[in-house]
Design an enzyme around this catalytic site. Structure first.
Site, PDB file in Angstrom:
ATOM      1  N   LYS A 188     -11.312 -62.010   2.055  1.00 57.10           N
ATOM      2  CA  LYS A 188     -10.878 -63.036   1.825  1.00 57.10           C
ATOM      3  C   LYS A 188     -10.930 -63.740   0.452  1.00 57.10           C
ATOM      4  O   LYS A 188     -11.924 -63.772   0.458  1.00 57.10           O
ATOM      5  CB  LYS A 188     -10.215 -64.153   2.708  1.00 57.10           C
ATOM      6  CG  LYS A 188      -9.593 -65.533   2.746  1.00 57.10           C
ATOM      7  CD  LYS A 188      -9.625 -66.145   3.123  1.00 57.10           C
ATOM      8  CE  LYS A 188      -8.906 -68.009   2.914  1.00 57.10           C
ATOM      9  NZ  LYS A 188      -9.152 -69.052   3.822  1.00 57.10           N
TER      10      LYS A 188
ATOM     11  N   LEU B  95     -12.372 -78.358  17.587  1.00 61.07           N
ATOM     12  CA  LEU B  95     -11.066 -78.964  17.975  1.00 61.07           C
ATOM     13  C   LEU B  95     -11.316 -80.566  18.283  1.00 61.07           C
ATOM     14  O   LEU B  95     -10.824 -81.167  18.941  1.00 61.07           O
ATOM     15  CB  LEU B  95     -10.020 -78.657  18.939  1.00 61.07           C
ATOM     16  CG  LEU B  95      -9.775 -77.349  18.176  1.00 61.07           C
ATOM     17  CD1 LEU B  95      -8.967 -76.229  18.810  1.00 61.07           C
ATOM     18  CD2 LEU B  95      -9.109 -76.667  16.707  1.00 61.07           C
TER      19      LEU B  95
END
Length: 517
Positions: free
Chosen positions: A79, A339
């Site tokens: 990426k 999270l």
């Protein structure tokens, strides 16, 4: 001495933290820290394609993950940034339909700041992302950021990865165990606190009471330790970042030899945006949206429309989240990572980056003496500032858009939804571009180049008329812009296709010795 660490929860955040701390804290040494991770088989990992920051390379190298094994086991691809489609103008209203946020800034050898000269028009008609770096054109051509002869995690162009999140968690788990982490499969029931409100022990079904000097909460959105047991509040940012739902699908390539995109593709929608991540054998595609501006049915229709012929039969999964973070992530002897600490949305791949940051801070602030409070204060202040700055960066993508075609985009442009801190920066940038004065390397996960790419990709206007007469290096700037174009042509001609490098890595290790063989 404080040496026993208990991580609750696996997944990417848990195993990344475990493997990293094992290396940094000497889990394999007689006098190092003892690290245990306990997880339940009943709680799965979200199986979507995920993206990362370039910092992931240093993190994986520290943990000891071989780059070619990452490609083989996790469907990983290379990426080089994010391509934003349809964010700047409403459909049919703008001449430019996309811009990029690459990871690279060109080194032209001139030492001059090119952005002011581009603002004066010396870079030609091309957008800032095209004249500031060779990476956009290289990625547009489907090229990879490195050659097979480059060593692990090294290349001429800055890069990160896309990968399968479930597979990555498995790879990180195996490496963490090699690094000395003890792995327990068990269900944590009661979290017992001591008289001062710190965690005293965790009651488990199979292993009884588990104790540690430092507990790390990687239980995801459930936040079993930091939230449920210790009662540390979560600060919602829904008044700033509206997206709170996602619907995701996985689709194979039409042809197994189709090119693999060298960037995440982010396409704006009426009430959110769609990510498109190319892994080695499939694409992970998902629609992130605001439930205040779209129904589930409308969001699914938009996703299937994007998928085209493959969309009719594709299986989809729905996810819910609340954009926000905890202002206190280290409380007494418990630290939240992943999270359980905070999450905004998948835009710009901040999720794993924050887990990397937290693991690095814990390693540097580890309370070897047993005194937690000093470390906790510094950790909390640093993480809070990081969340605030990342929140502002994400909001930038929405609030300066010229789109006013739907309620979602109109609401994002409303001044009341833009934090004062972001408004202050935009006020600065009316007459000067973002530079190092606006960035604090100690807390900013996005450098000034990232702000520049998004700001000017979205069409922001900076008026340099008052300064124009003091910009004297016009010829040097023209030569520098020409050098960037030369670098882009060279890279596109000499770097392999992204798929070709992925296929190479599936069979060989990187580095000159392998290539010579």
């Amino acid at each position: 001495m404080s040496k026993r660490v208990l991580i609750v929860g696996g997944g990417t955040a848990g195993w990344l933290t475990a493997g990293y701390l094992a290396k940094r804290l000497g889990a394999d040494l007689p006098e190092g820290a003892s690290i245990t991770l306990v997880e339940s088989r009943e709680i799965g990992v979200l199986g979507v394609g995920e993206g990362t920051f370039p910092t992931i390379r240093r993190t994986l190298a520290t943990i000891g993950v071989d780059e070619s094994e990452l490609v083989r086991r996790c469907g990983a691809t290379f990426k080089q940034g994010v391509k934003f489609v349809g964010w700047r103008d409403a459909p049919g209203e703008g001449a430019r339909d996309h811009f990029s946020h690459p990871f690279q800034v060109a080194d032209t050898g001139t030492g001059i700041e090119l952005l002011p000269y581009w603002l004066l028009g010396l870079g030609g008609p091309e957008n800032w992302d095209e004249v500031a770096t060779p990476q956009k054109k290289t990625a547009d051509a489907g090229r990879a950021p490195k050659l097979p002869t480059h060593p692990d995690y090294v290349g001429p162009l800055n890069y990160a990865f896309h990968f399968d999140a479930v597979a990555l968690a498995g790879l990180l788990r195996d490496q963490a165990v090699k690094n000395g982490v003890r792995h327990l499969i068990d269900m944590v029931g009661e979290v017992r606190l001591d008289a001062e409100g710190a965690i005293a022990e965790l009651q488990t079904e199979r292993n009884g009471a588990l104790t540690a000097d430092l507990y790390i909460d990687c239980t995801g959105f459930r936040a079993e330790l930091i939230g449920k047991a210790l009662g540390i509040p979560f600060r919602s940012c829904r008044d700033i970042l509206f997206c709170d739902r996602a619907i995701a699908a996985q689709v194979p390539y039409a042809d197994p030899h189709d090119p693999i995109a060298s960037f995440t593709i982010s396409t704006a929608q009426d009430a959110g945006w769609i990510w498109d991540i190319g892994l080695d054998q499939r694409r992970g595609i998902g629609h992130v949206y605001s439930s205040d501006h779209s129904s589930e049915e409308e969001a699914e229709t938009a996703l299937r429309r994007y998928l085209g012929p493959a969309g009719g039969n594709a299986e989809v999964r729905q996810f819910r989240f609340d954009a926000g973070y905890r202002e206190i992530n280290w409380h007494k002897n418990c630290v939240a990572v992943g999270l359980s600490s905070g999450f905004f949305e998948p835009l710009e791949a901040t999720g794993i980056a924050f887990a990397e940051v937290a693991a690095g801070l814990i390693a540097n602030l580890f309370p070897w003496s047993g005194e937690h409070e000093t470390s906790a204060r510094q950790f909390n202040a640093n993480m809070r500032r990081r969340y605030e700055r990342a929140r502002d960066f994400l909001k930038l993508h929405y609030c300066i858009s010229a789109r006013r075609d739907t309620g979602f985009w109109r609401d994002n442009a409303a001044e009341a939804t833009v934090p004062d801190s972001l408004r202050e920066m935009l006020d600065r940038w009316r007459f000067r571009p973002p530079n190092e004065l606006d960035i604090d390397p100690g807390v900013d996960i996005f450098p000034e180049a990232s702000w520049q790419y998004v700001l000017y990709g979205m069409g922001w206007k900076t008026d340099l008329s008052g300064r124009a007469g003091a910009l004297r290096y016009h010829d040097d700037a023209r030569r520098a812009f020409a050098e960037v174009r030369r670098q882009a042509q060279y890279a596109a001609a000499n770097l392999p296709a992204n798929r070709d490098l992925v296929e190479y890595a599936r069979q060989h290790r990187f580095g000159p010795k392998t290539a010579a063989a």
